[in-house]
Design a protein around this motif. Structure first.
Motif, PDB file in Angstrom:
ATOM      1  N   MET A 150       0.840  -1.194   0.000  1.00 51.09           N
ATOM      2  CA  MET A 150       0.000   0.000   0.000  1.00 51.09           C
ATOM      3  C   MET A 150       0.875   1.243   0.000  1.00 51.09           C
ATOM      4  SD  MET A 150      -2.922   1.130   2.747  1.00 51.09           S
ATOM      5  CE  MET A 150      -3.843  -0.368   2.421  1.00 51.09           C
ATOM      6  N   ALA A 184      -6.043   6.982   9.794  1.00 56.50           N
ATOM      7  CA  ALA A 184      -5.690   5.587  10.045  1.00 56.50           C
ATOM      8  C   ALA A 184      -6.166   4.741   8.889  1.00 56.50           C
ATOM      9  CB  ALA A 184      -6.322   5.101  11.349  1.00 56.50           C
ATOM     10  N   LEU A 185      -5.418   3.731   8.547  1.00 50.88           N
ATOM     11  CA  LEU A 185      -5.790   2.841   7.460  1.00 50.88           C
ATOM     12  C   LEU A 185      -6.913   1.898   7.907  1.00 50.88           C
ATOM     13  CD1 LEU A 185      -2.224   2.018   6.142  1.00 50.88           C
ATOM     14  CD2 LEU A 185      -3.963   3.402   4.986  1.00 50.88           C
ATOM     15  N   ARG A 208       3.873   5.344  12.712  1.00 56.37           N
ATOM     16  CA  ARG A 208       2.811   4.331  12.712  1.00 56.37           C
ATOM     17  C   ARG A 208       2.446   3.922  11.298  1.00 56.37           C
ATOM     18  NH1 ARG A 208      -2.316   5.771  12.030  1.00 56.37           N
ATOM     19  NH2 ARG A 208      -1.961   7.879  12.865  1.00 56.37           N
ATOM     20  N   LEU A 209       2.268   4.900  10.415  1.00 54.68           N
ATOM     21  CA  LEU A 209       1.845   4.602   9.050  1.00 54.68           C
ATOM     22  C   LEU A 209       2.941   3.924   8.241  1.00 54.68           C
ATOM     23  CD1 LEU A 209      -0.151   7.883   8.349  1.00 54.68           C
ATOM     24  CD2 LEU A 209      -1.110   5.575   8.627  1.00 54.68           C
ATOM     25  N   LYS A 210       4.199   4.238   8.550  1.00 51.12           N
ATOM     26  CA  LYS A 210       5.312   3.624   7.815  1.00 51.12           C
ATOM     27  C   LYS A 210       5.370   2.122   8.054  1.00 51.12           C
ATOM     28  CE  LYS A 210      10.312   4.069   7.018  1.00 51.12           C
ATOM     29  NZ  LYS A 210      10.184   4.125   5.555  1.00 51.12           N
ATOM     30  N   SER A 211       4.843   1.659   9.166  1.00 48.45           N
ATOM     31  CA  SER A 211       4.828   0.228   9.439  1.00 48.45           C
ATOM     32  C   SER A 211       3.736  -0.493   8.651  1.00 48.45           C
ATOM     33  CB  SER A 211       4.622  -0.022  10.942  1.00 48.45           C
ATOM     34  OG  SER A 211       3.308   0.357  11.340  1.00 48.45           O
ATOM     35  N   GLU A 212       2.845   0.297   8.028  1.00 52.10           N
ATOM     36  CA  GLU A 212       1.719  -0.295   7.318  1.00 52.10           C
ATOM     37  C   GLU A 212       1.733  -0.035   5.813  1.00 52.10           C
ATOM     38  OE1 GLU A 212      -2.099   0.136   9.800  1.00 52.10           O
ATOM     39  OE2 GLU A 212      -0.896   1.866  10.409  1.00 52.10           O
ATOM     40  N   ALA A 213       2.533   0.948   5.366  1.00 50.75           N
ATOM     41  CA  ALA A 213       2.504   1.340   3.956  1.00 50.75           C
ATOM     42  C   ALA A 213       3.812   2.015   3.577  1.00 50.75           C
ATOM     43  CB  ALA A 213       1.335   2.298   3.714  1.00 50.75           C
ATOM     44  N   LYS A 214       4.025   2.169   2.265  1.00 51.76           N
ATOM     45  CA  LYS A 214       5.136   2.965   1.761  1.00 51.76           C
ATOM     46  C   LYS A 214       4.674   4.418   1.697  1.00 51.76           C
ATOM     47  CE  LYS A 214       7.334  -0.666  -0.978  1.00 51.76           C
ATOM     48  NZ  LYS A 214       7.777  -1.086  -2.337  1.00 51.76           N
ATOM     49  N   ASP A 220      -4.638   2.709  -2.334  1.00 57.78           N
ATOM     50  CA  ASP A 220      -3.627   3.710  -2.011  1.00 57.78           C
ATOM     51  C   ASP A 220      -4.296   5.050  -1.710  1.00 57.78           C
ATOM     52  OD1 ASP A 220      -1.541   1.855  -2.526  1.00 57.78           O
ATOM     53  OD2 ASP A 220      -1.731   2.255  -4.677  1.00 57.78           O
TER      54      ASP A 220
END
Length: 202
Positions: A1, A201-202, A93-99, A152
């Motif tokens: 993502m 948040a995703l 936080r978001l970097k652990s879930e997406a690029k 995305d």
């Protein structure tokens, strides 16, 4: 993502920079910070403020615009910017879930990297895209981010950011930390509206 962030008004607070530059270029201005941003939130451009509030003619407005573009990305004024509170935690936080990527409509590439490094934000991003007043954001994103899909996100503070994401078939999130109110942003039909990046948040 993938998540593509706008910069000014989204990740960093540039409002004081814009106000102080306006005051520098318009010495007779007695607008305080709140008054200036009330005009901006009402949808008035700098040119409209100059015309309506100060009676400047077309030639003077053109001169103002040229000086503005010369100074707005200078080290003196970029040093005024700050991170929005909580941005580091949100990006971590978001970097652990997406690029994560940055795509900004600034004129100059190097000052963007210098500022991101200074604010300790550069480490979060796969790459940084700058239009340089030559390319569109949607072109840069399509060329630099692979396999885009509706999963995305484009996150930004302007209607243009929402249009860019929609044109690429991506989900879009509008933040209220720029100079557009919720009602104005809703006209562009973002997938989501949040107060700030820290609320995404995703």
């Amino acid at each position: 993502m993938n998540i593509i962030f706008d910069l000014d008004g989204t990740l960093i607070d540039s409002r004081l920079r814009l106000y102080q530059l306006f005051q520098k270029l318009v010495p007779k201005s007695r607008l305080d910070y709140i008054q200036y941003w009330d005009f901006k939130f009402a949808g008035l451009s700098n040119e409209a403020i100059l015309s309506r509030q100060f009676g400047l003619g077309e030639t003077q407005v053109i001169e103002f615009r040229e000086r503005w573009m010369d100074l707005i990305e200078s080290p003196e004024f970029l040093s005024i910017d700050t991170n929005f509170p909580g941005v580091h935690a949100a990006l971590s936080r978001l970097k652990s879930e997406a690029k994560l990527y940055v795509c900004t409509a600034r004129q100059l590439v190097d000052p963007v990297y210098v500022q991101l490094e200074s604010l300790k934000l550069l480490e979060y991003f796969e790459s940084v895209m700058v239009t340089e007043q030559r390319n569109t954001k949607d072109f840069l994103i399509s060329q630099n981010v692979k396999d885009l899909s509706s999963a995305d996100w484009v996150i930004g503070d302007t209607g243009k950011d929402i249009q860019v994401g929609a044109a690429l078939g991506m989900s879009t999130c509008a933040v209220l930390t720029g100079f557009m109110k919720r009602e104005a942003l809703l006209k562009y039909c973002p997938s989501r509206v949040v107060e700030s990046v820290i609320d995404f948040a995703l």
